[in-house]
Design a protein around this motif. Structure first.
Motif, PDB file in Angstrom:
ATOM      1  N   LYS A  99     -21.484  16.590 -36.922  1.00  0.00           N
ATOM      2  CA  LYS A  99     -21.199  16.963 -35.534  1.00  0.00           C
ATOM      3  C   LYS A  99     -20.045  17.946 -35.427  1.00  0.00           C
ATOM      4  O   LYS A  99     -20.131  18.931 -34.684  1.00  0.00           O
ATOM      5  CB  LYS A  99     -20.890  15.716 -34.711  1.00  0.00           C
ATOM      6  N   THR A 116     -14.080  20.394 -26.104  1.00  0.00           N
ATOM      7  CA  THR A 116     -14.236  19.320 -27.091  1.00  0.00           C
ATOM      8  C   THR A 116     -12.972  19.186 -27.925  1.00  0.00           C
ATOM      9  O   THR A 116     -12.341  20.178 -28.266  1.00  0.00           O
ATOM     10  CB  THR A 116     -15.435  19.641 -28.018  1.00  0.00           C
ATOM     11  N   ILE A 138     -16.172  11.959 -22.475  1.00  0.00           N
ATOM     12  CA  ILE A 138     -17.160  11.253 -23.286  1.00  0.00           C
ATOM     13  C   ILE A 138     -16.588  11.162 -24.696  1.00  0.00           C
ATOM     14  O   ILE A 138     -16.197  12.174 -25.277  1.00  0.00           O
ATOM     15  CB  ILE A 138     -18.505  12.002 -23.299  1.00  0.00           C
ATOM     16  N   CYS A 139     -16.535   9.951 -25.230  1.00  0.00           N
ATOM     17  CA  CYS A 139     -16.029   9.717 -26.580  1.00  0.00           C
ATOM     18  C   CYS A 139     -17.212   9.417 -27.495  1.00  0.00           C
ATOM     19  O   CYS A 139     -18.077   8.609 -27.142  1.00  0.00           O
ATOM     20  CB  CYS A 139     -15.056   8.534 -26.603  1.00  0.00           C
ATOM     21  N   LYS A 140     -17.222  10.061 -28.654  1.00  0.00           N
ATOM     22  CA  LYS A 140     -18.319   9.861 -29.605  1.00  0.00           C
ATOM     23  C   LYS A 140     -17.734   9.674 -31.000  1.00  0.00           C
ATOM     24  O   LYS A 140     -16.792  10.344 -31.377  1.00  0.00           O
ATOM     25  CB  LYS A 140     -19.231  11.091 -29.627  1.00  0.00           C
ATOM     26  N   GLY A 144     -22.321   8.312 -35.436  1.00  0.00           N
ATOM     27  CA  GLY A 144     -23.311   7.708 -34.562  1.00  0.00           C
ATOM     28  C   GLY A 144     -24.540   8.591 -34.362  1.00  0.00           C
ATOM     29  O   GLY A 144     -24.449   9.807 -34.404  1.00  0.00           O
ATOM     30  N   GLY A 147     -27.369   8.037 -29.543  1.00  0.00           N
ATOM     31  CA  GLY A 147     -26.602   7.409 -28.478  1.00  0.00           C
ATOM     32  C   GLY A 147     -25.693   6.281 -28.909  1.00  0.00           C
ATOM     33  O   GLY A 147     -24.888   5.803 -28.111  1.00  0.00           O
ATOM     34  N   VAL A 150     -21.376   6.149 -28.354  1.00  0.00           N
ATOM     35  CA  VAL A 150     -21.024   7.058 -27.265  1.00  0.00           C
ATOM     36  C   VAL A 150     -20.480   6.228 -26.105  1.00  0.00           C
ATOM     37  O   VAL A 150     -21.095   5.249 -25.691  1.00  0.00           O
ATOM     38  CB  VAL A 150     -22.249   7.879 -26.787  1.00  0.00           C
TER      39      VAL A 150
END
Length: 160
Positions: A99, A116, A138-140, A144, A147, A150
């Motif tokens: 990512k 970001t 939004i934290c990811k 992962g 979904g 997230v």
């Protein structure tokens, strides 16, 4: 044309549709499970499938799932080294699975994306949120998929 589709599951909708479309156009198509390939790494790279030399293909359509990224990318890279045309290159598949790297590539080419930030330490979360303009964010997690990992954080405290 002989087409090889790399997919772990022949019954996936996307794999079935690729097979149907190829056959409709008169191509010979076969689905191969990427984890069942064995590679010979040498000056003359080889591939074996089911204990037999891989016959090759005119084109390869990789459908490498996240759970087998490392080995699947290695198989595609081996096919590239053998001179096979692969619709998705190994390097592109590897970049798409990372990512942070994917976003860095998009950013380098000035492709629009939301503001970001990536952090490793918990103490860096709140300053990063402030640099982005504050919550909501939004934290990811990096590993992962689909979904999982997230979180929609309406406030900085929830994000922390």
């Amino acid at each position: 044309m002989r087409i090889a589709i790399l997919s772990r599951k022949t019954d996936l909708y996307s794999t079935r549709r690729l097979v149907e479309a190829a056959r409709k156009r008169g191509h010979t198509v076969r689905v191969y499970n990427p984890v069942l390939f064995a590679m010979g790494v040498s000056a003359n790279p080889t591939l074996h499938y089911g204990g037999k030399p891989f016959a090759g293909a005119d084109a390869v359509i990789p459908r490498i799932g996240a759970s087998i990224s490392f080995y699947g990318v290695a198989v595609v890279r081996q096919m590239e080294q053998m001179g096979l045309f692969c619709a998705n290159e190994s390097q592109a598949i590897a970049r798409s699975r990372d990512k942070l790297r994917a976003l860095q590539v998009l950013s380098r080419h000035k492709i629009g994306m939301p503001p970001t930030a990536f952090v490793r330490a918990k103490s860096d979360i709140l300053p990063a949120i402030e640099r982005l303009g504050g919550a909501p964010v939004i934290c990811k997690v990096l590993e992962g998929t689909q979904g999982l990992g997230v979180i929609l954080a309406e406030t900085a405290k929830v994000a922390e």
